[in-house]
Scaffold this motif. Structure first.
Motif, PDB file in Angstrom:
ATOM      1  N   LYS A 403       0.794  -1.455  -0.603  1.00 34.98           N
ATOM      2  CA  LYS A 403       0.185  -0.192  -0.211  1.00 34.98           C
ATOM      3  C   LYS A 403       0.620   1.608   0.329  1.00 34.98           C
ATOM      4  CE  LYS A 403      -2.008  -0.780   3.901  1.00 34.98           C
ATOM      5  NZ  LYS A 403      -2.693  -0.841   5.231  1.00 34.98           N
ATOM      6  N   PRO A 404       0.762   2.857  -0.716  1.00 37.07           N
ATOM      7  CA  PRO A 404       0.542   3.343  -0.448  1.00 37.07           C
ATOM      8  C   PRO A 404       1.488   3.913   1.233  1.00 37.07           C
ATOM      9  CG  PRO A 404      -1.334   4.639  -0.953  1.00 37.07           C
ATOM     10  CD  PRO A 404      -1.142   2.496  -0.925  1.00 37.07           C
ATOM     11  N   CYS A 405       2.374   5.243   1.595  1.00 33.20           N
ATOM     12  CA  CYS A 405       2.161   5.843   3.017  1.00 33.20           C
ATOM     13  C   CYS A 405       0.929   5.909   3.338  1.00 33.20           C
ATOM     14  CB  CYS A 405       2.851   6.900   2.952  1.00 33.20           C
ATOM     15  SG  CYS A 405       3.030   7.443   4.417  1.00 33.20           S
ATOM     16  N   GLU A 406       0.642   5.903   4.661  1.00 36.43           N
ATOM     17  CA  GLU A 406      -0.846   5.995   5.283  1.00 36.43           C
ATOM     18  C   GLU A 406      -0.681   6.173   7.228  1.00 36.43           C
ATOM     19  OE1 GLU A 406      -3.531   2.655   4.997  1.00 36.43           O
ATOM     20  OE2 GLU A 406      -3.801   2.725   3.084  1.00 36.43           O
ATOM     21  N   THR A 407       0.532   7.324   7.124  1.00 35.08           N
ATOM     22  CA  THR A 407       0.727   7.282   8.315  1.00 35.08           C
ATOM     23  C   THR A 407       0.424   8.872   8.578  1.00 35.08           C
ATOM     24  OG1 THR A 407       2.645   7.856   7.574  1.00 35.08           O
ATOM     25  CG2 THR A 407       2.739   6.012   8.594  1.00 35.08           C
ATOM     26  N   LYS A 408      -0.504  10.009   7.800  1.00 35.13           N
ATOM     27  CA  LYS A 408      -0.323  10.834   7.895  1.00 35.13           C
ATOM     28  C   LYS A 408      -1.293  11.153   8.596  1.00 35.13           C
ATOM     29  CE  LYS A 408      -1.648  14.965   4.753  1.00 35.13           C
ATOM     30  NZ  LYS A 408      -2.123  16.174   3.476  1.00 35.13           N
ATOM     31  N   HIS A 409      -3.160  10.266   9.115  1.00 30.98           N
ATOM     32  CA  HIS A 409      -3.816  10.169   9.955  1.00 30.98           C
ATOM     33  C   HIS A 409      -3.636   9.551  10.172  1.00 30.98           C
ATOM     34  CE1 HIS A 409      -5.540  13.635   7.093  1.00 30.98           C
ATOM     35  NE2 HIS A 409      -5.261  12.964   6.301  1.00 30.98           N
ATOM     36  N   LEU A 410      -2.989   8.937  10.935  1.00 34.12           N
ATOM     37  CA  LEU A 410      -2.489   7.387  12.064  1.00 34.12           C
ATOM     38  C   LEU A 410      -2.057   8.191  13.432  1.00 34.12           C
ATOM     39  CD1 LEU A 410      -2.514   4.525  12.400  1.00 34.12           C
ATOM     40  CD2 LEU A 410      -0.297   4.897  11.263  1.00 34.12           C
ATOM     41  N   PRO A 411      -2.925   7.771  14.196  1.00 30.47           N
ATOM     42  CA  PRO A 411      -2.584   8.200  15.456  1.00 30.47           C
ATOM     43  C   PRO A 411      -1.059   7.608  15.950  1.00 30.47           C
ATOM     44  CG  PRO A 411      -4.837   8.663  15.094  1.00 30.47           C
ATOM     45  CD  PRO A 411      -4.366   7.476  13.518  1.00 30.47           C
ATOM     46  N   ILE A 412       0.036   7.786  16.469  1.00 33.94           N
ATOM     47  CA  ILE A 412       0.268   6.661  17.382  1.00 33.94           C
ATOM     48  C   ILE A 412       0.336   6.129  19.101  1.00 33.94           C
ATOM     49  CG2 ILE A 412       2.598   8.550  16.792  1.00 33.94           C
ATOM     50  CD1 ILE A 412       2.416   9.702  18.939  1.00 33.94           C
ATOM     51  N   SER A 413       0.666   5.522  19.334  1.00 36.53           N
ATOM     52  CA  SER A 413       0.168   4.573  20.516  1.00 36.53           C
ATOM     53  C   SER A 413       0.380   5.555  21.521  1.00 36.53           C
ATOM     54  CB  SER A 413       1.197   4.352  21.176  1.00 36.53           C
ATOM     55  OG  SER A 413       1.035   3.246  21.827  1.00 36.53           O
ATOM     56  N   GLY A 414      -1.119   5.533  22.361  1.00 36.43           N
ATOM     57  CA  GLY A 414      -1.656   6.204  22.870  1.00 36.43           C
ATOM     58  C   GLY A 414      -2.692   7.565  22.521  1.00 36.43           C
TER      59      GLY A 414
END
Length: 557
Positions: A403-414
């Motif tokens: 898949k392409p990058c999907e971290t823009k709207h991915l909350p980190i732990s917590g």
């Protein structure tokens, strides 16, 4: 599986028994970001860190996720635009570790910041960085500037500017990114050093040999690709590969000092000119303390232990007394300090502050991928760049698609708190929930504010720990147990420095409870007598180095 110290042997078994799409060398914010991006795309990821997570540079910064106002002065317009955008993303994905903080920029006659140029600069900064309307700059007259911070030097004061930076806990940001990567399937371990590369018959890198820094055990991790994200150690790691380019790092050192607010009652974060060299530094209030930094000097000594020298301390004390003349702080007022190295890409003939903070990806003939340079704020975008290249190579060489990058709207732990705007409501609701665990409001509020959506796990520990007889206060005991079970704490310094920041901002807790913490860790983790004594000495050394001016030359003798 969680990042549990108690599952360390199982994690090592998984690293030995499996073959990975990529193994990442380096557990600072850059490596953590790459592990999260790659695992979120569906890659099988391994990561090793030779010390503790964030121990190199990622726990030793100014603890700001900033939009890079200083880069505007150097006309690095693209850097300002990118860091401004990334700053907003970092905040949104983890409001429990990052907080907006109004910054005052005082302007004095003869200073580097004129009223007209500052106004234009801050306006450009707002536009380039995409700053929210509520956080845009305000220009202040002399009276308004002093109302914001009465301690600022009045002589020659013309006015000021007010803009927003984002204060963060750099080491906790790193561990929260790392925990989310593990949740997404990455296999991660600290205190494990990459010793050398392994190669296939075509002389392509296909893994690393690792030495466990606790047990001395060595083993191999096999992977299709290897990423070197080792920060200040990038050149050392690459030296083990036959394929080198002619690029190299230039390390600079930055020092910060911490003073209690009873001595330096700073009420507002300030970004100001120093008297001697025109360098601009920060003074920031935090947890009843004020911390000030940073210096910027070339450094070529022990990368694992850069130290604040007496000269560094004197420079910062002089800077405080120049901008805040009524305070009159002395060296004896310094409670703690830290020093970190910036892994910058060498640019001949430039002063430390002039060297660009840009990042670069280097690809060796062996297939080794290296990422060098960069900043805390840009960690997610740096990961995107190198994982895009990684995905391209895995597709070309192994016909694998991700898949392409999907971290823009991915909350980190917590970070699963309903967004930054809802975080205050989230805290209030969780504080109410804590009553069911017989936890009082101050402790509950501390836990939720610091750990976000992971708070429930700490509530459970606190509930069962109400009657523990270790001699530790409930808050310290709860955080210690949580960090061993979920954040791979193995040594006392891991806990006191990088999981809690107590060595810097609550050093009395370290001095008062170090014996009890070591006893609890020893019992839980099964330290040998030799280990227990070693870790005790390691903590004493860290305390001493934080409290005194050290005799460490800039270049190894």
């Amino acid at each position: 599986m969680t990042l549990s110290t108690l599952k360390r042997e199982q994690i090592k078994k998984d690293l030995k028994d499996n073959s990975f799409d990529v193994v990442i060398i380096g557990g600072g914010i850059t490596g953590a970001g790459i592990a999260l991006d790659a695992s979120e795309r569906g890659m099988k990821v391994a990561l090793v860190e030779m010390q503790d997570f964030a121990q190199g540079t990622s726990s030793r910064s100014t603890k700001l996720v900033h939009g890079g106002l200083r880069y505007l002065k150097q006309l690095q317009v693209g850097v300002v635009a990118e860091t401004g955008r990334e700053r907003a993303i970092v905040y949104e994905n983890g409001p429990h570790v990052t907080t907006p903080e109004r910054m005052l920029l005082p302007m004095h006659k003869g200073g580097s910041m004129g009223k007209f140029t500052t106004s234009i600069g801050l306006t450009m900064y707002d536009r380039l960085a995409g700053v929210k309307r509520s956080e845009r700059k305000k220009m202040l007259n002399k009276k308004e500037t002093l109302a914001k911070e009465p301690l600022v030097k009045q002589a020659g004061l013309k006015g000021g500017g007010s803009y927003v930076e984002y204060r963060t806990d750099d080491a906790r940001l790193t561990i929260e990114v790392m925990k989310r990567a593990e949740e997404k399937g990455a296999t991660i371990i600290n205190h494990s050093k990459s010793m050398h590369f392994t190669y296939d018959n075509n002389e392509k890198v296909n893994g690393i040999n690792v030495e466990d820094q606790i047990s001395g055990e060595t083993y191999t991790i096999g992977a299709k690709k290897v990423i070197n994200a080792s920060g200040p150690w990038v050149d050392e790691v690459r030296s083990g590969d036959y394929a080198r380019n002619n690029k190299q790092l230039r390390l600079t050192k930055g020092v910060h000092i911490v003073i209690d607010q009873s001595k330096f009652p700073l009420g507002q974060a300030v970004y100001f000119d120093t008297e001697k060299d025109g360098r601009m530094i920060f003074a920031i209030p935090r947890e009843g303390k004020a911390y000030v930094g940073t210096t910027d000097t070339f450094y070529d000594n022990d990368k694992t232990s850069p130290l604040a020298t007496q000269e560094d301390r004197d420079y910062l004390i002089d800077a405080i007394n120049y901008m805040f003349p009524d305070v009159q702080v002395e060296d004896s007022d310094i409670e703690s300090s830290w020093a970190g190295v910036r892994p910058l890409i060498l640019e001949e003939g430039k002063d430390p502050s002039e060297i660009s903070r840009k990042d670069e990806v280097w690809e060796g003939k062996s297939g080794l991928l290296t990422i060098a340079g960069g900043k805390l704020t840009g960690y997610r975008h740096m990961a995107l760049e190198i994982v895009d290249l990684l995905a391209k190579r895995l597709k070309e060489e192994y016909k694998l698609k991700f898949k392409p990058c999907e971290t823009k709207h991915l909350p980190i732990s917590g970070g699963d708190v309903g967004g930054s705007q809802n975080f205050d409501n989230y805290i209030d609701e969780k504080v109410k929930d804590a009553k069911a665990y017989q936890i009082d409001e101050p402790l509950a509020r501390h836990i939720v504010s610091k750990y976000g959506s992971n708070a429930e796990e700490l509530f459970k520990i606190a509930q069962t720990a109400q009657y523990q007889d270790t001699g530790l206060p409930l808050d310290i005991y709860t955080e210690l147990i949580y960090s061993i079970q979920n954040e791979m704490v193995y040594r006392p310094t891991d806990f006191f420095i990088r999981r809690t920041g107590k060595l810097y901002f609550k050093i009395d807790d370290v001095l008062n409870y170090k014996e009890q913490v070591i006893d609890v860790m020893s019992e839980l983790l099964g330290y040998s007598d030799v280990q227990k004594e070693l870790y005790k000495q390691e903590l004493e050394t860290a305390i001493n180095e934080a409290q005194t001016g050290n005799n460490q030359p800039a270049v190894k003798e």
